[in-house]
Design a protein around this motif. Structure first.
Motif, PDB file in Angstrom:
ATOM      1  N   THR A   1      94.554 -20.954   7.546  1.00 45.60           N
ATOM      2  CA  THR A   1      93.770 -19.870   6.951  1.00 45.60           C
ATOM      3  C   THR A   1      92.859 -19.226   7.987  1.00 45.60           C
ATOM      4  OG1 THR A   1      93.805 -21.082   4.872  1.00 45.60           O
ATOM      5  CG2 THR A   1      92.212 -19.318   5.048  1.00 45.60           C
TER       6      THR A   1
ATOM      7  N   THR B   1      88.581 -22.535  -1.041  1.00 48.83           N
ATOM      8  CA  THR B   1      89.908 -23.133  -0.921  1.00 48.83           C
ATOM      9  C   THR B   1      89.846 -24.646  -1.117  1.00 48.83           C
ATOM     10  OG1 THR B   1      90.469 -21.392   0.640  1.00 48.83           O
ATOM     11  CG2 THR B   1      91.921 -23.293   0.589  1.00 48.83           C
TER      12      THR B   1
ATOM     13  N   MET C   1      94.795  -5.999  -2.290  1.00 48.54           N
ATOM     14  CA  MET C   1      95.948  -6.884  -2.490  1.00 48.54           C
ATOM     15  C   MET C   1      95.935  -7.488  -3.894  1.00 48.54           C
ATOM     16  SD  MET C   1      97.540  -9.812  -0.063  1.00 48.54           S
ATOM     17  CE  MET C   1      98.393  -8.523   0.856  1.00 48.54           C
TER      18      MET C   1
ATOM     19  N   VAL D   1      94.447 -20.233  -4.171  1.00 52.29           N
ATOM     20  CA  VAL D   1      93.520 -19.289  -3.540  1.00 52.29           C
ATOM     21  C   VAL D   1      94.280 -18.499  -2.468  1.00 52.29           C
ATOM     22  CG1 VAL D   1      91.401 -19.010  -2.196  1.00 52.29           C
ATOM     23  CG2 VAL D   1      91.552 -20.835  -3.926  1.00 52.29           C
ATOM     24  N   LEU D   2      94.233 -17.179  -2.570  1.00 53.35           N
ATOM     25  CA  LEU D   2      94.857 -16.326  -1.563  1.00 53.35           C
ATOM     26  C   LEU D   2      93.765 -15.773  -0.667  1.00 53.35           C
ATOM     27  CD1 LEU D   2      97.255 -14.761  -0.349  1.00 53.35           C
ATOM     28  CD2 LEU D   2      96.907 -13.029  -2.118  1.00 53.35           C
ATOM     29  N   VAL D   3      93.822 -16.142   0.618  1.00 52.70           N
ATOM     30  CA  VAL D   3      92.846 -15.672   1.596  1.00 52.70           C
ATOM     31  C   VAL D   3      93.463 -14.515   2.375  1.00 52.70           C
ATOM     32  CG1 VAL D   3      91.387 -16.301   3.547  1.00 52.70           C
ATOM     33  CG2 VAL D   3      91.871 -17.989   1.757  1.00 52.70           C
ATOM     34  N   VAL D   4      92.831 -13.333   2.260  1.00 55.16           N
ATOM     35  CA  VAL D   4      93.387 -12.124   2.849  1.00 55.16           C
ATOM     36  C   VAL D   4      92.686 -11.804   4.161  1.00 55.16           C
ATOM     37  CG1 VAL D   4      93.745  -9.646   2.489  1.00 55.16           C
ATOM     38  CG2 VAL D   4      94.016 -11.250   0.586  1.00 55.16           C
TER      39      VAL D   4
ATOM     40  N   PRO E   1      97.912 -12.761   5.224  1.00 56.58           N
ATOM     41  CA  PRO E   1      97.291 -13.492   4.112  1.00 56.58           C
ATOM     42  C   PRO E   1      97.908 -14.886   3.926  1.00 56.58           C
ATOM     43  CG  PRO E   1      97.767 -11.234   3.457  1.00 56.58           C
ATOM     44  CD  PRO E   1      98.428 -11.445   4.800  1.00 56.58           C
ATOM     45  N   VAL E   2      97.082 -15.814   3.463  1.00 55.94           N
ATOM     46  CA  VAL E   2      97.509 -17.198   3.252  1.00 55.94           C
ATOM     47  C   VAL E   2      97.167 -17.607   1.821  1.00 55.94           C
ATOM     48  CG1 VAL E   2      97.220 -19.605   3.990  1.00 55.94           C
ATOM     49  CG2 VAL E   2      97.088 -17.757   5.679  1.00 55.94           C
ATOM     50  N   LEU E   3      98.181 -18.068   1.103  1.00 55.89           N
ATOM     51  CA  LEU E   3      97.960 -18.562  -0.257  1.00 55.89           C
ATOM     52  C   LEU E   3      97.961 -20.084  -0.227  1.00 55.89           C
ATOM     53  CD1 LEU E   3      97.728 -18.216  -3.343  1.00 55.89           C
ATOM     54  CD2 LEU E   3     100.217 -18.016  -3.425  1.00 55.89           C
ATOM     55  N   VAL E   4      96.820 -20.676  -0.583  1.00 54.25           N
ATOM     56  CA  VAL E   4      96.695 -22.128  -0.592  1.00 54.25           C
ATOM     57  C   VAL E   4      96.855 -22.609  -2.040  1.00 54.25           C
ATOM     58  CG1 VAL E   4      95.223 -24.099  -0.029  1.00 54.25           C
ATOM     59  CG2 VAL E   4      95.148 -22.031   1.390  1.00 54.25           C
TER      60      VAL E   4
ATOM     61  N   LEU F   1     104.834  -5.609  -1.784  1.00 50.85           N
ATOM     62  CA  LEU F   1     103.609  -6.219  -1.281  1.00 50.85           C
ATOM     63  C   LEU F   1     103.936  -7.281  -0.231  1.00 50.85           C
ATOM     64  CD1 LEU F   1     100.651  -5.751  -2.053  1.00 50.85           C
ATOM     65  CD2 LEU F   1     100.839  -7.600  -3.701  1.00 50.85           C
ATOM     66  N   PHE F   2     105.000  -8.046  -0.477  1.00 51.49           N
ATOM     67  CA  PHE F   2     105.436  -9.068   0.470  1.00 51.49           C
ATOM     68  C   PHE F   2     106.938  -8.900   0.721  1.00 51.49           C
ATOM     69  CE2 PHE F   2     102.195 -11.142  -2.330  1.00 51.49           C
ATOM     70  CZ  PHE F   2     101.132 -11.038  -1.443  1.00 51.49           C
TER      71      PHE F   2
END
Lengths: 148, 148
Positions: free
Chosen positions: A138, B138, B24, B145-148, A144-147, A4-5
């Protein structure tokens, strides 16, 4: 092992929040068999900012050098901590520029497929005025961005 | 198997962006052995909005019913698609309220440890004025939080 990553980018600035994000990035690296790349971004010391400051550096170049030195220290300490968390492999980079745009461009240029970052870094006061770095990343990122 | 995430919450609204996020989320579920919970949030039809509309419903209660029915369809279709992606186990919920706050409260009330959502949903025009749901989630969420 999920693919996935494959290359996770984690921006670090020396804050506790960034370290928490890095710990989660290491967990994701292990679960997904990804590379972990750390990046520390420092801002260019602008002459405009200097001109508005009551105390002016005699040589703005020296300020840039100090900022770069500090960023390098943050970067080295972050890499050491990532290895303590079990990161393998891990690489650390230092970049100069506006934080969010520099992070997003770095991720794109190096085919990172996930950015993991803290919700708030050290620039808290600025973030109230301009929006946080995590929000900008973001908004701008193509991956994708994980915060955290 | 990493225990980094045990219950992943994925808000869905029928948009392509939400479906990409769900795909995802399913990948993360598989890699981390987590539960996947889907939630579809519909807004309460407010009398204030009705009063500003040129066309008024005779009975606002019916509008709420229609919105709930539509949300249920989105929810069912989303669950079916998640199962096609390989989600197991997966549960789907429908909630009424302001989207971001409802998502964040649902995650907190049900001990979700990750929210995965699209960067933009269907409310694009609104997001230009008020900020996107993903940004609000977020900002408000206590879990990553994962923003896709």
């Amino acid at each position: 092992m999920s693919a996935l990553f494959t290359r996770i980018l984690c921006p670090i600035d020396g804050s506790a929040n960034a370290e928490a994000a890095m710990e989660m990035a290491v967990g994701l690296q292990k679960a997904h068999g990804a590379e972990l790349w750390l990046v520390t971004v420092f801002r260019h010391h602008s002459l405009l900012e200097a001109s508005m400051s009551m105390v002016r550096p005699e040589d703005p170049g020296n300020v840039d050098d100090s900022l770069r030195d500090y960023a390098s220290e943050v970067s080295e300490a972050g890499k050491k901590r990532a290895i303590e968390f079990g990161a393998d492999p891990v690489r650390a980079f230092v970049k100069r520029g506006p934080p969010a745009r520099t992070i997003v461009a770095f991720a794109k240029d190096h085919d990172c497929d996930l950015i993991v970052l803290g919700s708030r870094g050290l620039g808290d006061i600025e973030s109230y005025l301009l929006g946080s770095v995590s929000h900008k990343v973001t908004s701008l990122s193509e991956c994708p961005v994980l915060v955290v």
